[in-house]
Design a protein around this motif. Sequence first.
Motif, PDB file in Angstrom:
ATOM      1  N   SER A 197       0.835  -1.229   0.000  1.00 35.07           N
ATOM      2  CA  SER A 197       0.000   0.000   0.000  1.00 35.07           C
ATOM      3  C   SER A 197       0.857   1.262   0.000  1.00 35.07           C
ATOM      4  N   GLU A 198       2.039   1.208  -0.576  1.00 32.10           N
ATOM      5  CA  GLU A 198       2.911   2.396  -0.610  1.00 32.10           C
ATOM      6  C   GLU A 198       2.418   3.416  -1.636  1.00 32.10           C
ATOM      7  N   LYS A 199       2.011   2.907  -2.820  1.00 35.75           N
ATOM      8  CA  LYS A 199       1.687   3.852  -3.909  1.00 35.75           C
ATOM      9  C   LYS A 199       0.434   4.657  -3.599  1.00 35.75           C
ATOM     10  N   ILE A 200      -0.520   4.037  -2.914  1.00 32.38           N
ATOM     11  CA  ILE A 200      -1.771   4.759  -2.642  1.00 32.38           C
ATOM     12  C   ILE A 200      -1.518   5.962  -1.740  1.00 32.38           C
ATOM     13  N   ARG A 201      -0.475   5.868  -0.909  1.00 34.12           N
ATOM     14  CA  ARG A 201      -0.172   6.989  -0.001  1.00 34.12           C
ATOM     15  C   ARG A 201       0.130   8.271  -0.785  1.00 34.12           C
ATOM     16  N   ILE A 202       0.671   8.108  -2.003  1.00 33.76           N
ATOM     17  CA  ILE A 202       0.994   9.296  -2.819  1.00 33.76           C
ATOM     18  C   ILE A 202      -0.303  10.006  -3.229  1.00 33.76           C
ATOM     19  N   LEU A 203      -1.382   9.221  -3.376  1.00 37.53           N
ATOM     20  CA  LEU A 203      -2.629   9.799  -3.895  1.00 37.53           C
ATOM     21  C   LEU A 203      -3.622  10.212  -2.812  1.00 37.53           C
ATOM     22  N   LEU A 204      -3.518   9.598  -1.620  1.00 32.65           N
ATOM     23  CA  LEU A 204      -4.617   9.753  -0.650  1.00 32.65           C
ATOM     24  C   LEU A 204      -4.929  11.194  -0.295  1.00 32.65           C
ATOM     25  N   ASP A 205      -3.889  12.007  -0.030  1.00 35.72           N
ATOM     26  CA  ASP A 205      -4.169  13.385   0.393  1.00 35.72           C
ATOM     27  C   ASP A 205      -4.792  14.197  -0.737  1.00 35.72           C
ATOM     28  N   GLN A 206      -4.491  13.824  -1.979  1.00 35.46           N
ATOM     29  CA  GLN A 206      -5.060  14.574  -3.104  1.00 35.46           C
ATOM     30  C   GLN A 206      -6.453  14.064  -3.468  1.00 35.46           C
ATOM     31  N   VAL A 207      -6.641  12.738  -3.420  1.00 32.78           N
ATOM     32  CA  VAL A 207      -7.943  12.172  -3.810  1.00 32.78           C
ATOM     33  C   VAL A 207      -8.980  12.370  -2.704  1.00 32.78           C
ATOM     34  N   LYS A 208      -8.537  12.290  -1.456  1.00 31.88           N
ATOM     35  CA  LYS A 208      -9.446  12.401  -0.295  1.00 31.88           C
ATOM     36  C   LYS A 208     -10.648  11.467  -0.423  1.00 31.88           C
ATOM     37  N   PRO A 209     -10.384  10.153  -0.594  1.00 30.27           N
ATOM     38  CA  PRO A 209     -11.528   9.226  -0.662  1.00 30.27           C
ATOM     39  C   PRO A 209     -12.178   9.101   0.723  1.00 30.27           C
ATOM     40  N   LYS A 210     -13.394   8.582   0.732  1.00 35.04           N
ATOM     41  CA  LYS A 210     -14.044   8.311   2.025  1.00 35.04           C
ATOM     42  C   LYS A 210     -13.559   6.954   2.552  1.00 35.04           C
ATOM     43  N   ILE A 211     -13.480   6.009   1.610  1.00 34.34           N
ATOM     44  CA  ILE A 211     -13.096   4.641   1.989  1.00 34.34           C
ATOM     45  C   ILE A 211     -11.967   4.169   1.074  1.00 34.34           C
ATOM     46  N   TYR A 212     -10.948   3.561   1.663  1.00 35.29           N
ATOM     47  CA  TYR A 212      -9.899   2.897   0.880  1.00 35.29           C
ATOM     48  C   TYR A 212     -10.069   1.395   1.110  1.00 35.29           C
ATOM     49  N   ALA A 213     -10.185   0.638   0.003  1.00 34.80           N
ATOM     50  CA  ALA A 213     -10.394  -0.805   0.106  1.00 34.80           C
ATOM     51  C   ALA A 213      -9.249  -1.558  -0.569  1.00 34.80           C
ATOM     52  N   PRO A 214      -8.209  -1.914   0.207  1.00 36.72           N
ATOM     53  CA  PRO A 214      -7.127  -2.702  -0.383  1.00 36.72           C
ATOM     54  C   PRO A 214      -7.531  -4.172  -0.475  1.00 36.72           C
ATOM     55  N   LEU A 215      -7.342  -4.777  -1.646  1.00 39.41           N
ATOM     56  CA  LEU A 215      -7.677  -6.190  -1.861  1.00 39.41           C
ATOM     57  C   LEU A 215      -6.384  -6.933  -2.170  1.00 39.41           C
ATOM     58  N   ASP A 216      -6.143  -8.036  -1.490  1.00 32.58           N
ATOM     59  CA  ASP A 216      -4.910  -8.783  -1.765  1.00 32.58           C
ATOM     60  C   ASP A 216      -5.072 -10.232  -1.320  1.00 32.58           C
ATOM     61  N   ILE A 217      -4.283 -11.098  -1.959  1.00 32.61           N
ATOM     62  CA  ILE A 217      -4.343 -12.525  -1.648  1.00 32.61           C
ATOM     63  C   ILE A 217      -3.470 -12.878  -0.445  1.00 32.61           C
ATOM     64  N   SER A 218      -2.511 -11.998  -0.109  1.00 36.94           N
ATOM     65  CA  SER A 218      -1.499 -12.302   0.915  1.00 36.94           C
ATOM     66  C   SER A 218      -1.992 -11.729   2.255  1.00 36.94           C
ATOM     67  N   ARG A 219      -2.704 -12.563   3.031  1.00 32.36           N
ATOM     68  CA  ARG A 219      -3.520 -12.085   4.144  1.00 32.36           C
ATOM     69  C   ARG A 219      -2.758 -11.280   5.194  1.00 32.36           C
ATOM     70  N   ASP A 220      -1.687 -11.852   5.735  1.00 32.18           N
ATOM     71  CA  ASP A 220      -1.028 -11.186   6.865  1.00 32.18           C
ATOM     72  C   ASP A 220      -0.342  -9.898   6.424  1.00 32.18           C
ATOM     73  N   TYR A 221       0.229  -9.943   5.233  1.00 32.49           N
ATOM     74  CA  TYR A 221       0.894  -8.740   4.703  1.00 32.49           C
ATOM     75  C   TYR A 221      -0.143  -7.646   4.444  1.00 32.49           C
ATOM     76  N   LEU A 222      -1.287  -8.053   3.876  1.00 34.51           N
ATOM     77  CA  LEU A 222      -2.400  -7.120   3.638  1.00 34.51           C
ATOM     78  C   LEU A 222      -2.846  -6.493   4.962  1.00 34.51           C
ATOM     79  N   ASP A 223      -3.032  -7.347   5.967  1.00 31.60           N
ATOM     80  CA  ASP A 223      -3.530  -6.872   7.264  1.00 31.60           C
ATOM     81  C   ASP A 223      -2.579  -5.813   7.832  1.00 31.60           C
ATOM     82  N   SER A 224      -1.271  -6.110   7.836  1.00 31.79           N
ATOM     83  CA  SER A 224      -0.386  -5.132   8.485  1.00 31.79           C
ATOM     84  C   SER A 224      -0.226  -3.867   7.626  1.00 31.79           C
ATOM     85  N   ALA A 225      -0.217  -4.011   6.283  1.00 29.05           N
ATOM     86  CA  ALA A 225      -0.123  -2.807   5.436  1.00 29.05           C
ATOM     87  C   ALA A 225      -1.383  -1.950   5.592  1.00 29.05           C
ATOM     88  N   ALA A 226      -2.553  -2.597   5.658  1.00 30.66           N
ATOM     89  CA  ALA A 226      -3.814  -1.852   5.734  1.00 30.66           C
ATOM     90  C   ALA A 226      -3.959  -1.170   7.094  1.00 30.66           C
TER      91      ALA A 226
END
Length: 317
Positions: free
Chosen positions: A92-121
């Motif tokens: 989830s590194e690349k989304i950080r570049i966009l978040l402050d500009q996009v200002k979404p309400k919800i960010y939904a990261p989807l990934d197959i690698s459960r534990d890595y997804l959990d800690s990144a999210a």
Amino acid sequence: MSESIQYELHELDMLKVDVADELLAGLQQTQKSIAPKYFYDERGSELFTEITGTQEYYVTRTEIALLKQYGAEMAACIGPDSLLIEYGSGSSEKIRILLDQVKPKIYAPLDISRDYLDSAAVGVATEYPWLEVKAACLDYTQPFSLPFALLDNCAGFFPGSSIGNFTPDSAIEFLSRVRNQLQDKGGLLLGVDLKKDDVVLNAAYNDAAGITAAFNLNVLSHINNLIGSNFDTSQFVHFAQYNDKLGCIQMFLESLSNQRVEVLGKTIEFSKGEMIHTEDSFKYSVSEVELMARSAGFNEIKSWTDEKGWFGIFYLF
Ligand SMILES: C[S@@+](CC[C@H](N)C(=O)[O-])C[C@H]1O[C@@H](n2cnc3c(N)ncnc32)[C@H](O)[C@@H]1O
């Protein structure tokens, strides 16, 4: 976990089905194969993140530079208060570049690698307390329903040129599924590695430090853990080469000896020099991406490329 973060993790049961059948079927083909999604246990995700820091792997730094340079234009395409869905979010590194500009309400990261997804999210939710983070562990190569409701404004983000891991026909199928999933409520921001000199491509998948080799070999350890097979990783070596005719980097594991491997009660025989196909990474020209997007039902395309023309980010809507 801190009380103030807005975070949920959903797990889709479909991850547990068919893994054994799929792996065994791949290893029983004449051209033995393991699907690239099996690279990603926690170790595989860590190794991929290490690859992105190698000098040879221009892909990540070129895409990040484009996100930094054109983030405001991309954000204007998406609009605020959206549900922003990232397919294969990894660190989830690349989304950080966009978040402050996009200002979404919800960010939904989807990934197959459960534990890595959990800690990144959790990391994103902690860093951006104003953001609702709804992570989901799932296999995006299979049709799936999102485990949460869409908003009026939705957008997809699929960076890293992971679209290249699909064959061109299945890439079109995947993109049209994403388009249906977004239900005309927004578009898809797609990162694509472009065609270029094969010297550059071959170096990117054969880094001198051997991290891509370790990443490729780790697939065998992962499937040993998943299904109890007994692959000896010291008996295989990494091989990656650009296939000009197909327009893709092809990655294999080559058997160093005649050997037998036990997989789910079956004996799989390997001769010395035999290859297991582990990944294709298709490269596209800008016009090929446009054709692919239109074939998937997207009508409008905006694009941003770096000055060498090595990487493109496309907003498809
Ligand atoms: C090449 S990495 C890209 C990571 C990150 N998006 C980036 O651009 O640096 C691919 C990511 O997609 C995830 N992934 C691969 N196959 C997947 C699948 N079939 N379903 C869901 N996630 C998948 C991996 O776990 C990994 O995090």
